[in-house]
Design a protein around this motif. Sequence first.
Motif, PDB file in Angstrom:
ATOM      1  N   LYS B  39     -15.170 -18.356 -50.210  1.00 40.06           N
ATOM      2  CA  LYS B  39     -13.886 -17.792 -50.660  1.00 40.06           C
ATOM      3  C   LYS B  39     -14.093 -16.791 -51.786  1.00 40.06           C
ATOM      4  CE  LYS B  39     -10.718 -21.480 -49.324  1.00 40.06           C
ATOM      5  NZ  LYS B  39     -10.048 -22.712 -49.810  1.00 40.06           N
ATOM      6  N   ALA B  40     -15.155 -17.032 -52.589  1.00 40.36           N
ATOM      7  CA  ALA B  40     -15.439 -16.137 -53.712  1.00 40.36           C
ATOM      8  C   ALA B  40     -16.235 -14.912 -53.272  1.00 40.36           C
ATOM      9  CB  ALA B  40     -16.199 -16.893 -54.793  1.00 40.36           C
ATOM     10  N   GLY B  41     -16.475 -14.812 -51.992  1.00 40.10           N
ATOM     11  CA  GLY B  41     -17.097 -13.601 -51.483  1.00 40.10           C
ATOM     12  C   GLY B  41     -18.609 -13.662 -51.332  1.00 40.10           C
ATOM     13  N   ILE B  42     -19.200 -14.833 -51.528  1.00 43.77           N
ATOM     14  CA  ILE B  42     -20.644 -14.954 -51.313  1.00 43.77           C
ATOM     15  C   ILE B  42     -20.887 -14.901 -49.799  1.00 43.77           C
ATOM     16  CG2 ILE B  42     -22.685 -16.406 -51.647  1.00 43.77           C
ATOM     17  CD1 ILE B  42     -21.511 -15.295 -54.267  1.00 43.77           C
ATOM     18  N   LYS B  43     -21.801 -14.065 -49.394  1.00 45.07           N
ATOM     19  CA  LYS B  43     -21.906 -13.774 -47.954  1.00 45.07           C
ATOM     20  C   LYS B  43     -22.598 -14.874 -47.161  1.00 45.07           C
ATOM     21  CE  LYS B  43     -21.263  -8.861 -47.701  1.00 45.07           C
ATOM     22  NZ  LYS B  43     -21.150  -8.536 -49.158  1.00 45.07           N
ATOM     23  N   ARG B  44     -23.810 -15.212 -47.582  1.00 44.91           N
ATOM     24  CA  ARG B  44     -24.596 -16.077 -46.704  1.00 44.91           C
ATOM     25  C   ARG B  44     -24.777 -17.467 -47.328  1.00 44.91           C
ATOM     26  NH1 ARG B  44     -26.930 -14.477 -42.619  1.00 44.91           N
ATOM     27  NH2 ARG B  44     -28.925 -15.513 -42.910  1.00 44.91           N
ATOM     28  N   VAL B  45     -23.983 -18.390 -46.813  1.00 49.61           N
ATOM     29  CA  VAL B  45     -23.984 -19.758 -47.344  1.00 49.61           C
ATOM     30  C   VAL B  45     -24.298 -20.724 -46.196  1.00 49.61           C
ATOM     31  CG1 VAL B  45     -22.603 -21.564 -48.443  1.00 49.61           C
ATOM     32  CG2 VAL B  45     -22.249 -19.160 -49.076  1.00 49.61           C
ATOM     33  N   ILE B  46     -25.259 -21.581 -46.425  1.00 53.63           N
ATOM     34  CA  ILE B  46     -25.607 -22.562 -45.393  1.00 53.63           C
ATOM     35  C   ILE B  46     -25.630 -23.964 -45.995  1.00 53.63           C
ATOM     36  CG2 ILE B  46     -28.130 -22.289 -45.696  1.00 53.63           C
ATOM     37  CD1 ILE B  46     -28.276 -22.708 -42.572  1.00 53.63           C
ATOM     38  N   VAL B  47     -25.116 -24.921 -45.241  1.00 54.22           N
ATOM     39  CA  VAL B  47     -25.186 -26.327 -45.650  1.00 54.22           C
ATOM     40  C   VAL B  47     -26.163 -27.032 -44.704  1.00 54.22           C
ATOM     41  CG1 VAL B  47     -23.911 -28.451 -46.063  1.00 54.22           C
ATOM     42  CG2 VAL B  47     -22.791 -26.249 -46.432  1.00 54.22           C
ATOM     43  N   LEU B  48     -27.137 -27.686 -45.282  1.00 54.12           N
ATOM     44  CA  LEU B  48     -28.143 -28.413 -44.502  1.00 54.12           C
ATOM     45  C   LEU B  48     -27.861 -29.903 -44.643  1.00 54.12           C
ATOM     46  CD1 LEU B  48     -31.126 -26.518 -46.139  1.00 54.12           C
ATOM     47  CD2 LEU B  48     -30.207 -26.015 -43.874  1.00 54.12           C
ATOM     48  N   ASP B  49     -27.829 -30.612 -43.529  1.00 53.55           N
ATOM     49  CA  ASP B  49     -27.610 -32.063 -43.616  1.00 53.55           C
ATOM     50  C   ASP B  49     -28.401 -32.755 -42.522  1.00 53.55           C
ATOM     51  OD1 ASP B  49     -25.101 -34.017 -44.881  1.00 53.55           O
ATOM     52  OD2 ASP B  49     -26.321 -34.772 -43.222  1.00 53.55           O
ATOM     53  N   ARG B  50     -28.984 -33.884 -42.879  1.00 52.94           N
ATOM     54  CA  ARG B  50     -29.870 -34.595 -41.955  1.00 52.94           C
ATOM     55  C   ARG B  50     -29.098 -35.429 -40.926  1.00 52.94           C
ATOM     56  NH1 ARG B  50     -32.209 -38.805 -46.556  1.00 52.94           N
ATOM     57  NH2 ARG B  50     -30.406 -40.178 -46.539  1.00 52.94           N
ATOM     58  N   GLU B  51     -27.833 -35.726 -41.194  1.00 56.51           N
ATOM     59  CA  GLU B  51     -27.054 -36.530 -40.240  1.00 56.51           C
ATOM     60  C   GLU B  51     -26.677 -35.688 -39.029  1.00 56.51           C
ATOM     61  OE1 GLU B  51     -26.315 -39.730 -40.258  1.00 56.51           O
ATOM     62  OE2 GLU B  51     -27.279 -40.116 -42.181  1.00 56.51           O
ATOM     63  N   PHE B  52     -26.185 -36.346 -37.979  1.00 52.32           N
ATOM     64  CA  PHE B  52     -25.843 -35.587 -36.774  1.00 52.32           C
ATOM     65  C   PHE B  52     -24.450 -34.999 -36.840  1.00 52.32           C
ATOM     66  CE2 PHE B  52     -23.208 -38.780 -34.659  1.00 52.32           C
ATOM     67  CZ  PHE B  52     -23.588 -39.924 -35.347  1.00 52.32           C
ATOM     68  N   GLU B  53     -23.655 -35.442 -37.808  1.00 54.90           N
ATOM     69  CA  GLU B  53     -22.376 -34.777 -38.009  1.00 54.90           C
ATOM     70  C   GLU B  53     -22.056 -34.697 -39.495  1.00 54.90           C
ATOM     71  OE1 GLU B  53     -19.586 -37.130 -35.767  1.00 54.90           O
ATOM     72  OE2 GLU B  53     -19.335 -38.528 -37.417  1.00 54.90           O
ATOM     73  N   PRO B  54     -21.278 -33.652 -39.878  1.00 53.40           N
ATOM     74  CA  PRO B  54     -21.013 -33.444 -41.297  1.00 53.40           C
ATOM     75  C   PRO B  54     -19.866 -34.305 -41.797  1.00 53.40           C
ATOM     76  CG  PRO B  54     -20.053 -31.657 -40.019  1.00 53.40           C
ATOM     77  CD  PRO B  54     -20.732 -32.567 -39.034  1.00 53.40           C
ATOM     78  N   GLY B  55     -19.724 -34.396 -43.103  1.00 54.63           N
ATOM     79  CA  GLY B  55     -18.612 -35.125 -43.705  1.00 54.63           C
ATOM     80  C   GLY B  55     -19.036 -36.133 -44.749  1.00 54.63           C
ATOM     81  N   GLY B  56     -20.279 -36.571 -44.660  1.00 60.23           N
ATOM     82  CA  GLY B  56     -20.789 -37.500 -45.672  1.00 60.23           C
ATOM     83  C   GLY B  56     -20.146 -38.873 -45.592  1.00 60.23           C
ATOM     84  N   ILE B  57     -20.126 -39.552 -46.706  1.00 64.86           N
ATOM     85  CA  ILE B  57     -19.646 -40.938 -46.767  1.00 64.86           C
ATOM     86  C   ILE B  57     -18.220 -41.121 -46.212  1.00 64.86           C
ATOM     87  CG2 ILE B  57     -19.031 -42.806 -48.383  1.00 64.86           C
ATOM     88  CD1 ILE B  57     -21.977 -42.730 -48.228  1.00 64.86           C
TER      89      ILE B  57
END
Lengths: 482, 335
Positions: B39-57
Amino acid sequence: MNAAHYNENSRPHDDRISTASLLAEGDIAIIGGGVVGCAVARRMTLEGASVVLIEKAADILDGASKGNSAILHTGFDAPVGTLEWECVQKGYEEYLEIRKSLNLPLLKSGALVAAWTEEEEERFTDIIKKGHENGVKDLLLLSRSEVLDLEPNLSENIRAAIAVPGEYVIDPWSAPLAYLLQALENGGQAFFNAGVRGGDFDGAYWLLNTPRGKVKARYVINCAGLYGDILDRDVLGATEFNIKPRKGQFVVFDKAAHKLVRSIILPVPTERTKGIVLFPTIFGNLMVGPTAEEQEARGDSSVAKEILSELHAQAVQKLPALTDIPVTATYAGIRPATERKEYRIIEDSARNWITLGGIRSTGLTAALGIARHVHSLLSNQDVEFKAIENPIVPHVPNLAEHLPRDYETPGYGEIICHCEMVTRREIHSALTAKVPAASLAGLKRRTRATMGRCQGFYCSARLAELTRGKFDEPLAVGEVDG
Amino acid sequence: MNHLPSGKWMADTLKDNRWDVAIIGAGPTGLAAATELKKAGIKRVIVLDREFEPGGIPRHCGHPPFGIKEFSRVMTGPSYARRLVGSAENAGVNLAMKTTVTSLGAQGTLSIVSPEGLGEVKAKRVLLATGARETPRSVRMISGDRGLGICNTGTLQSMIYLNNLIPFHRPVVVGTEIVSFSALLTCKKAGIQPVAMLEEESRATVRWPIYHAVYIFGVPLFLGTRIINILGDKRVRAVRVSDKNGDKREIVCDGVVFTGQFTPDSSLVRMSHLDLDQKTERPLVDQYGRCSDPSYYAAGNLLNQPVEVAGKCWSKGCLTAQQIVKDLNEELLST
């Protein structure tokens, strides 16, 4: 399940079962699927015998063999000239000879016999002399500063050490699995949930009663470990020794501790026990243990908070940087000690029965040597087999941290256990293998799943799903309604 | 929940491995930060997560209240997780699931492994949002047998909410933190009836809602009481407890839930070049959440002491993202 359990108080005897049909027949019946039973099964199969291994539990390594220190011993401190020493030497050599073909790992750690007191240091002359007598010639006396050069994280209270370069760390569970697999790949048979409840010898053949049917064999090798004396008493009518279960508790430190020490740190041994060892594991952890606690119960491998805390404190004393390292796991094993220190290998040649009893901490190393000894005992009785030519050599999966693991090869599906980096492909193989995991403990030994930092916090749910219907004792006991 | 694209899509995404910000962990903190960065305009953002689906706890906290602050609604954990993921995707965040970071290198170089193979991710800034987990039985050094039926709340919840499986019928619940309350709710949902709740201290860690909960759920609460032994070689069959007077007795049960005593999931930091506070096991950070290597930041329950609920982690994720934006724009004064 109908697993038979040897128990002093209630020895099951069921006539309906003992009249059951023949389960298997072979030249040799091996009772017990610990490291010794697996090694004997391999040796005798390779020598050309038809082998039937029967185990009372649902999986191999369910007794003494599930908890040991995973050290490949040189035998430098073994009692000179004993059978134990001979078996350790032969076992050591054979392990090094066959390990690559079976894909068994070796961590060339070396060991230091560490002296922390003047009295301990005074015993060094004897230890070196004994080592030389035992044929271990490369022992090296190190001064305090030499020790600290080699192991800078050890406490400065160290006085001196004897380096034993040939003591190594191995995988205590993959090795016996590989032994049994090689037996099975070359024609051997193995049956689980088949505890022996008695048997008859007709002068030529044994008929052993198990809940799964009778096993017919010319020779029987008692490899029942913690229950070896009971088995002899039940089937032969007498036993020459009594098992005195000796518990050993261990504390496993986080993988961050692995880099703190390269060598196995041995204490100066006493008459009774090898003492408490600080050692790197093949899986990339650091462990301290075992204690030596006499107890009555053969199946009680519970842990005790006070003992674990004491072990932890001892480890920190020797390796102060451990203060900052979290504990990963705690566990306990039971060694089948007897009233005497030596191996209790007893031959009843009139009844074609050999008992391999009282095999304790050196058993992991010595098993291959003990198996050769069994072969020579049978040969001396003029039992001739024709050794297999070009036997099949199976590969077991590698779990050692310093060697390539499964997750490093694409196509593993997903990582199930994140702490130990265990893949779905590995879990699947362990559950469908020739000797499949039949309990969570068995799956842990074959894959390391749940054995890491979080102890199953993240992966137990997935494991419960993946192992549904596979275990007698399932991870889940039911489903959520609706 | 939809599984996110993986396979070839992810291999292609990761091939071009120069990122502005890589975030480790797709829980509330990581997803909030990623969304905020985009939203702040940063272009290339990636989230890496070892689980098979995102969302966490929150994925496996099947009960409310979630999302009050973030989305002005009362939601269950799973719907909250879906909402967080949706926001991140709409904002153009790249999500790489089944992607395990195996080590943190200097200047934002991460070693990773995914089912497609080993790889490397390079980012100008890395945000560590790996969260926290409960302390297992082994670390608590509880005496006794090691049979089946012993777990933490997180495991109980994943089994029930993600796999529809029940690990036991009549467990003992140890601890009286917020998460212990969550364990009771989870049991209720699955038809599990805890036989006792134990607290070593003389009062509950969080008095509300524990005192109400034990009343509502009919679970007897024993204060000043601790487990001295777990019995049951194959599966838990009882626990021996000692009360504040030292009186001992046995409680028959078929499981033990060790709740709370959260420990940060900082093993990547411990094995890396970053400074770690050895006592708290948290990465050492400055007032902006920046680590000893300034290309690394940390936020959320990896830092929070005690751990916070999802909403607070979400806020911290947003705040840290704003710091990273400033930093990337070279507005942050060097410290």
